[in-house]
Design a protein around this motif. Structure first.
Motif, PDB file in Angstrom:
ATOM      1  N   LYS A 195       0.646  -1.287  -0.084  1.00 33.61           N
ATOM      2  CA  LYS A 195      -0.018  -0.182  -0.094  1.00 33.61           C
ATOM      3  C   LYS A 195       1.029   1.283  -0.012  1.00 33.61           C
ATOM      4  N   THR A 196       1.674   1.391  -1.121  1.00 34.45           N
ATOM      5  CA  THR A 196       2.643   2.651  -1.316  1.00 34.45           C
ATOM      6  C   THR A 196       2.089   3.346  -2.546  1.00 34.45           C
ATOM      7  N   MET A 197       2.728   4.617  -2.458  1.00 34.72           N
ATOM      8  CA  MET A 197       2.545   5.399  -3.852  1.00 34.72           C
ATOM      9  C   MET A 197       3.658   4.886  -4.851  1.00 34.72           C
ATOM     10  N   THR A 198       4.545   4.169  -4.606  1.00 37.11           N
ATOM     11  CA  THR A 198       5.381   3.401  -5.532  1.00 37.11           C
ATOM     12  C   THR A 198       4.584   2.081  -6.294  1.00 37.11           C
ATOM     13  N   GLU A 199       4.126   1.489  -5.183  1.00 30.54           N
ATOM     14  CA  GLU A 199       3.016   0.503  -5.987  1.00 30.54           C
ATOM     15  C   GLU A 199       2.022   0.850  -6.758  1.00 30.54           C
ATOM     16  N   ALA A 200       1.124   1.895  -6.135  1.00 28.51           N
ATOM     17  CA  ALA A 200       0.026   2.638  -6.784  1.00 28.51           C
ATOM     18  C   ALA A 200       0.642   2.974  -8.266  1.00 28.51           C
ATOM     19  N   GLU A 201       1.796   3.631  -8.557  1.00 27.96           N
ATOM     20  CA  GLU A 201       2.071   4.141  -9.740  1.00 27.96           C
ATOM     21  C   GLU A 201       2.410   2.739 -10.653  1.00 27.96           C
ATOM     22  N   ARG A 202       3.105   1.691 -10.213  1.00 33.48           N
ATOM     23  CA  ARG A 202       3.105   0.587 -10.858  1.00 33.48           C
ATOM     24  C   ARG A 202       1.697  -0.014 -11.430  1.00 33.48           C
ATOM     25  N   VAL A 203       0.843   0.005 -10.493  1.00 32.33           N
ATOM     26  CA  VAL A 203      -0.457  -0.384 -10.799  1.00 32.33           C
ATOM     27  C   VAL A 203      -1.236   0.453 -12.063  1.00 32.33           C
ATOM     28  N   LEU A 204      -1.108   1.720 -11.725  1.00 30.22           N
ATOM     29  CA  LEU A 204      -1.626   2.634 -12.691  1.00 30.22           C
ATOM     30  C   LEU A 204      -0.717   2.253 -14.234  1.00 30.22           C
ATOM     31  N   ARG A 205       0.358   2.340 -14.265  1.00 29.04           N
ATOM     32  CA  ARG A 205       1.116   2.042 -15.554  1.00 29.04           C
ATOM     33  C   ARG A 205       0.638   0.646 -16.023  1.00 29.04           C
ATOM     34  N   GLU A 206       0.483  -0.411 -15.368  1.00 29.55           N
ATOM     35  CA  GLU A 206       0.393  -1.744 -15.800  1.00 29.55           C
ATOM     36  C   GLU A 206      -1.153  -1.409 -16.423  1.00 29.55           C
ATOM     37  N   LEU A 207      -2.340  -0.938 -15.810  1.00 26.58           N
ATOM     38  CA  LEU A 207      -3.416  -0.843 -16.515  1.00 26.58           C
ATOM     39  C   LEU A 207      -3.479   0.230 -17.720  1.00 26.58           C
ATOM     40  N   ALA A 208      -2.707   1.135 -17.578  1.00 26.93           N
ATOM     41  CA  ALA A 208      -2.353   1.919 -18.947  1.00 26.93           C
ATOM     42  C   ALA A 208      -1.956   0.786 -20.041  1.00 26.93           C
ATOM     43  N   ARG A 209      -0.742   0.312 -19.675  1.00 24.54           N
ATOM     44  CA  ARG A 209      -0.297  -0.626 -20.841  1.00 24.54           C
ATOM     45  C   ARG A 209      -1.033  -1.728 -21.278  1.00 24.54           C
ATOM     46  N   ALA A 210      -2.107  -2.062 -20.301  1.00 26.58           N
ATOM     47  CA  ALA A 210      -3.253  -3.048 -20.592  1.00 26.58           C
ATOM     48  C   ALA A 210      -4.391  -2.410 -21.522  1.00 26.58           C
ATOM     49  N   GLY A 211      -4.430  -1.014 -21.698  1.00 24.83           N
ATOM     50  CA  GLY A 211      -5.437  -0.400 -22.592  1.00 24.83           C
ATOM     51  C   GLY A 211      -6.660   0.053 -21.906  1.00 24.83           C
TER      52      GLY A 211
ATOM     53  N   ALA B 201     -12.315  -6.809   5.566  1.00 26.09           N
ATOM     54  CA  ALA B 201     -12.781  -6.230   4.331  1.00 26.09           C
ATOM     55  C   ALA B 201     -14.385  -6.308   4.291  1.00 26.09           C
ATOM     56  N   GLN B 202     -14.755  -7.559   4.375  1.00 26.77           N
ATOM     57  CA  GLN B 202     -16.417  -7.790   4.365  1.00 26.77           C
ATOM     58  C   GLN B 202     -17.048  -6.812   5.271  1.00 26.77           C
ATOM     59  N   VAL B 203     -16.418  -6.879   6.421  1.00 25.41           N
ATOM     60  CA  VAL B 203     -17.161  -6.039   7.592  1.00 25.41           C
ATOM     61  C   VAL B 203     -17.176  -4.646   7.598  1.00 25.41           C
ATOM     62  N   ASP B 204     -16.156  -4.266   6.861  1.00 25.19           N
ATOM     63  CA  ASP B 204     -15.604  -2.433   7.314  1.00 25.19           C
ATOM     64  C   ASP B 204     -15.187  -1.874   6.011  1.00 25.19           C
ATOM     65  N   SER B 205     -13.891  -2.276   5.426  1.00 24.33           N
ATOM     66  CA  SER B 205     -13.063  -1.518   4.581  1.00 24.33           C
ATOM     67  C   SER B 205     -13.679  -1.456   3.043  1.00 24.33           C
ATOM     68  N   ALA B 206     -14.656  -2.308   2.791  1.00 22.65           N
ATOM     69  CA  ALA B 206     -14.958  -2.471   1.479  1.00 22.65           C
ATOM     70  C   ALA B 206     -16.030  -1.426   1.135  1.00 22.65           C
ATOM     71  N   TYR B 207     -16.748  -0.858   2.312  1.00 23.89           N
ATOM     72  CA  TYR B 207     -17.930   0.099   2.185  1.00 23.89           C
ATOM     73  C   TYR B 207     -17.532   1.505   2.357  1.00 23.89           C
ATOM     74  N   GLY B 208     -17.898   2.458   1.549  1.00 23.34           N
ATOM     75  CA  GLY B 208     -17.937   3.865   1.918  1.00 23.34           C
ATOM     76  C   GLY B 208     -17.046   4.594   1.165  1.00 23.34           C
ATOM     77  N   GLY B 209     -16.153   3.951   0.259  1.00 23.21           N
ATOM     78  CA  GLY B 209     -15.422   4.840  -0.466  1.00 23.21           C
ATOM     79  C   GLY B 209     -13.976   5.493  -0.015  1.00 23.21           C
ATOM     80  N   LYS B 210     -13.741   5.145   1.193  1.00 16.73           N
ATOM     81  CA  LYS B 210     -12.492   5.367   1.576  1.00 16.73           C
ATOM     82  C   LYS B 210     -11.314   4.717   0.918  1.00 16.73           C
ATOM     83  N   THR B 211     -10.424   5.300   0.079  1.00 19.32           N
ATOM     84  CA  THR B 211      -9.288   4.552  -0.292  1.00 19.32           C
ATOM     85  C   THR B 211      -7.993   5.566   0.014  1.00 19.32           C
ATOM     86  N   GLY B 212      -6.947   4.591  -0.322  1.00 20.46           N
ATOM     87  CA  GLY B 212      -5.597   5.237   0.168  1.00 20.46           C
ATOM     88  C   GLY B 212      -4.470   4.215   0.065  1.00 20.46           C
TER      89      GLY B 212
END
Length: 511
Positions: free
Chosen positions: A235-251, A292-303
């Motif tokens: 859960k880091t900015m570095t990993e978020a950037e990698r995920v975003l770039r992978e999605l971009a490369r996947a189209g 995640a099923q009882v708490d974190s999946a709901y409500g839209g907080k991401t980070g």
């Protein structure tokens, strides 16, 4: 097998007739309203019949009409009178149908029916007391719960309602609503492989390597998947950037959507990436852990986390849907299941009442017996979010135990304790600060019963914990505000506490 109808239940003024009309129009059939049918049969208004013959005779007439209708119904949409469910025969006849409970706030319902000739709506106080009496009954019968919203909410929920009858037996659904939008929450076993999906378009998936190997095939077809390593370290900015770039490369495009398949870390990371990718794409949360099923999946907080603190970079991004397949809980190690149960304890403490009684009665953690608690906790979380989506007041209550818990995680480098384990220790500190020794002792016993830590490792330095506490992201110029709770169901937010008392509460955790 006869086709089930969609049957709307709820208190007067909830909008059952409007909902049934929308559902019937969608199906190309005529809506059935039992109150209207009853008035035709009786030859007078319900108010007139009450005055002439009394409520007991009215209930007999209502029961006969409603049970006959439910037993013979073949599909369609039915609006039941608010008191129909008081009859055991009606409740039995509801069993084969999809029962949708329309929740309504007392003041909203009163505005809708005041002066409308309802025999049980003569005064506001009695009206509200009657609603409170019936809530538990509506809740016990509902397959689907529609949170308080505008009268046209059911029209938007219809695609999910139409699909509900084909979902695995035992599934329950919540139509969640808050300021930024609405979305379906489905809770049940075997949902990931049930063949239902809430969105059209291509699916892209973010998951951790372990979960993807277990359940990735269940959510095919996928246009692409991005895997991360399990654990908070992802859960880091570095990993978020990698995920975003992978999605971009996947189209991936803005017409596509992201699936967050995994626990709280994956949900937070994928939700954050969905919010930022091309300025926003929908995300379907598919939580596979208890927390995640009882708490974190709901409500839209991401980070994501920064070296300076947990969840220091983030955004609000409501899910397009949440699919909580409780069958996935069976694959969790016992320690992970127990750590997730801390969020159930926290939710029970916040809600109080019957939910707390159910939580405190859990003697052992059987993944096959948690479905109802998962759904109840999801409802509580969504109700809090509905009242305070952007975390300016009531939503702060959800931070109970997290202030010290997050500090313990940070002070131990996110390696020594699972999130739930740290929050469990945080609950003990919060209850000590709340001057609730009896409740603290009970929660400590609950944690111990489920194999959770009740003492802080002395290798985690107290100064490191207190330093991390001082950087809590919810701090203000006045200091760090704690959530305190003297008794179940009565949380108090923004409580400034003497630093010496905080130190003493943390010191107590060392045993």
């Amino acid at each position: 097998m006869s086709r089930p109808a969609i049957v709307f239940i709820g208190f007067m003024g909830a909008g059952k007739s409007t909902a049934a009309e929308a559902a019937a129009r969608d199906a190309g059939v005529e809506a059935v309203d039992t109150d209207l049918l009853l008035e035709r049969k009786l030859g007078m208004t319900i108010d007139e019949f009450f005055a002439a013959r009394g409520e007991e005779e009215f209930r007999r007439e209502e029961e006969a009409l409603a049970t006959g209708l439910l037993e013979s119904a073949e599909g369609g949409a039915i609006a039941l009178g608010g008191g129909s469910v008081l009859s055991p025969a009606v409740r039995e006849a509801l069993a084969r149908h999809t029962v949708v409970w329309l929740q309504v706030e007392p003041d909203v319902a009163w505005r809708r029916v005041e002066g409308a000739g309802r025999p049980l709506a003569r005064d506001g106080a009695g009206f509200e007391a009657l609603l409170e009496e019936r809530v538990a009954l509506y809740e016990s019968l509902a397959d689907v719960v529609v949170m308080p919203s505008r009268l046209d909410a059911v029209a938007r929920a219809l695609p999910a309602l139409r699909a509900f009858a084909d979902l695995p037996a035992g599934t329950r659904m919540l139509w969640a609503a808050s300021a930024s939008g609405e979305y379906p929450v489905v809770v049940g076993r075997g949902l990931l492989g049930a063949g239902w999906w809430p969105l059209e378009g291509r699916r892209f998936c973010v998951s951790d390597r372990t979960v993807c190997g277990l359940y990735g095939a269940e959510i095919e077809p996928l246009a692409a998947r991005v895997e991360v390593e399990p654990g908070e370290a992802a859960k880091t900015m570095t990993e978020a950037e990698r995920v975003l770039r992978e999605l971009a490369r996947a189209g991936m495009t803005r017409e596509d959507h992201l699936v967050a398949l995994g626990g709280g870390v994956v949900g937070d990371l994928a939700g954050f990436c969905a919010h930022t990718y091309q300025r926003g794409v929908p995300v379907v949360q598919a939580p596979t852990t208890l927390v995640a099923q009882v708490d974190s999946a709901y409500g839209g907080k991401t980070g994501v986390d920064l070296p300076e603190g947990k969840n220091y970079a983030g955004a609000y991004h409501l899910p397009a849907a949440v699919i909580a397949d409780t069958g996935t809980l069976a694959s969790l190690p016992g320690e992970e299941l127990a750590a997730g149960f801390v969020e159930v304890i926290k939710t029970g403490l916040l809600a109080g009442g019957s939910l707390w009684e159910r939580v405190r009665a859990v003697e052992s953690l059987d993944p096959a017996a948690l479905d109802d608690l998962v759904f109840a906790c999801a409802r509580h979380k969504c109700e809090v979010v509905a009242a305070d989506e952007r975390d300016t007041g009531l939503r702060h209550t959800l931070n109970l135990g997290h202030t010290v818990g997050h500090a313990i995680e940070a002070a131990s480098g996110y390696r020594r304790y699972r999130h739930g384990e740290a929050v469990g220790l945080g609950l003990l500190a919060a209850l000590r600060l709340s001057e609730a020794p009896g409740l603290r002792d009970e929660v400590e016993a609950m944690l111990g019963r489920h194999g959770l830590p009740i003492a802080l490792d002395r290798e985690v330095a107290i100064e490191a914990v207190l330093d991390a506490l001082g950087r809590d992201k919810k701090r203000t110029a006045a200091g760090v505000g704690f959530v305190l709770l003297g008794e179940p169901g009565a949380p108090r937010t923004g409580q400034l506490v003497d630093p010496d008392a905080v130190r003493a509460a943390v010191l107590e955790l060392y045993g």
